[in-house]
Design an enzyme around this catalytic site. Sequence first.
Site, short mmCIF file in Angstrom:
data_model
loop_
_atom_site.label_atom_id
_atom_site.label_comp_id
_atom_site.label_asym_id
_atom_site.label_seq_id
_atom_site.Cartn_x
_atom_site.Cartn_y
_atom_site.Cartn_z
N TYR A 35 0.87 -1.18 0.00
CA TYR A 35 0.00 0.00 0.00
C TYR A 35 0.90 1.22 0.00
O TYR A 35 1.84 1.31 0.81
CB TYR A 35 -0.88 -0.02 1.26
CG TYR A 35 -1.79 1.17 1.41
CD1 TYR A 35 -2.93 1.31 0.63
CD2 TYR A 35 -1.51 2.16 2.37
CE1 TYR A 35 -3.78 2.40 0.79
CE2 TYR A 35 -2.35 3.25 2.53
CZ TYR A 35 -3.48 3.36 1.74
OH TYR A 35 -4.31 4.44 1.91
N ASP A 65 9.40 2.61 -0.57
CA ASP A 65 8.42 3.37 0.21
C ASP A 65 8.73 3.13 1.68
O ASP A 65 8.37 2.10 2.25
CB ASP A 65 7.00 2.90 -0.15
CG ASP A 65 5.94 3.66 0.62
OD1 ASP A 65 6.29 4.38 1.57
OD2 ASP A 65 4.75 3.51 0.27
N LYS A 87 5.12 9.80 8.32
CA LYS A 87 4.94 9.34 9.70
C LYS A 87 6.00 9.92 10.66
O LYS A 87 5.88 11.06 11.06
CB LYS A 87 4.88 7.82 9.76
CG LYS A 87 3.84 7.30 8.72
CD LYS A 87 3.08 6.13 9.19
CE LYS A 87 2.24 5.53 8.08
NZ LYS A 87 0.82 5.80 8.16
N1 HOZ Z 1 -1.99 1.27 6.69
C1 HOZ Z 1 -2.24 2.64 6.95
C2 HOZ Z 1 -0.96 3.28 7.33
N2 HOZ Z 1 0.01 3.07 6.34
C3 HOZ Z 1 -3.29 2.75 8.01
C4 HOZ Z 1 -3.69 4.13 8.38
C5 HOZ Z 1 -4.89 4.59 7.63
O1 HOZ Z 1 -5.09 4.23 6.48
O2 HOZ Z 1 -5.63 5.34 8.26
#
Ligand code: HOZ
Length: 432
Positions: free
Chosen positions: A145, A240, A268
């Site tokens: 993702y 990423d 992040k």
């Molecule tokens: N997997 C997402 C963070 N890379 C979760 C956070 C979100 O989508 O709110």
Amino acid sequence: MIHAPISEELFQRAQHSIPGGVNSPVRAFRAVGGNPRFMVSAKGPYMFDEDGNRYIDLINSWGPMILGHAAEVVNEAVAKAIPNSLSFGAPTRKEVEIAELIVSMMPSIEKVRMVNSGTEATMSAIRVARGFTGRDKIIKFEGCYHGHGDSFLISAGSGAITLGVPDSPGVTKGTANDTLTAPYNNLEAVQALVDANKGQIAAIILEPVAGNMGLVTPAEGFLQGLRSICDKEGIVLIFDEVMTGFRLSAGGAQQLYGVKPDMSTMGKIIGGGMPVGAYGGKKEIMDCVAPAGPVYQAGTLSGNPIAMAAGMAMLTYLKEHPEVYTQLEQTSASMVAGMQQNMQQLGLNYTINRVGSMFSIFFTEQPVYDFDTAKASDTAVFGRYFNAMLQRGVYLAPSQYETLFVSAAITNELVEQYVQANFEALQEAVQG
Ligand code: HOZ
């Protein structure tokens, strides 16, 4: 028994004015059942909800709170920056300093551009890779993702698979056609795609440690193999590192595994909890970005002074305190060792994947090394496990297809509490 009537009422109310009642889908708890908890504050290892319940937090805002919540070093920097205005829309000294700091920490980065989220970083990175190579297609991996940019919502992990839409409506066929997908950890499949699309692939993008289909580690030689395919074919290799950057080591996964990508995306931790992303890489590639070059990318709030102050404080602390990573490794290893002991006692043999302070349990006995093997996990058991942990005051990611992020605020005593909760929750979850 933990009750949360105020959160329940807020969630009902939220449905009227916010799609699905939340501002990011995974938060809605749809994959695990029950109502999301509405938080009011957090400090160190704990989050507190509207109902006054306290939770040991193992998401940590999906990664950024690596030092625990409300870390003084970050809060003080933000407090100091606030009186000088929340935004200038003009360059600042802090932007220069944070760029220099990132270049000094991430092994492959020579130049960097700040943006406002990981999604913005990945969207921008592939545009730059396309501009640099003059090619259109990209390869991504099933279950990875990279935020919600159109090009990435193809076989996507995280909330997309949690909600059963790994290929989102609204992404045009044209865009989807330019995104080729391969199974994670499968170099042969990548080589086959490259061979079938000679001279057309601009970039290969991946999470060097995948954390959006649960935690999946790169097999030995996988990252190196991608590096050599990219070198041979003139393809831009993009790591990423939105989740892994500054977490798996001060220099991210690229430092941990000793493989240098051409470009990296970050987010992040880089914002210390503020909405920040960044992308960077080799000089010759980054000099394609406007105004140095012709590839356009911009942002009114990019390099925002408050966000830069938070990020700068966080990164400086991590650079100057390498012992944080040793502590995170020990804490996370103890948590997982405790889980494994629990399983042994209960006669269970589920799979746990871990790298440093990121880990996931999969409710399957088979090894999990790609999206298909991750999907073999019994998500009904996961849902029961999640809720049993929540009832014991442990806040996990509300989806099988996410990873846990341990913070440096987790003490040995909390590890013990976590392991005990895990024992009871496993027992409850498998009973059905
Ligand atoms: N997997 C997402 C963070 N890379 C979760 C956070 C979100 O989508 O709110």
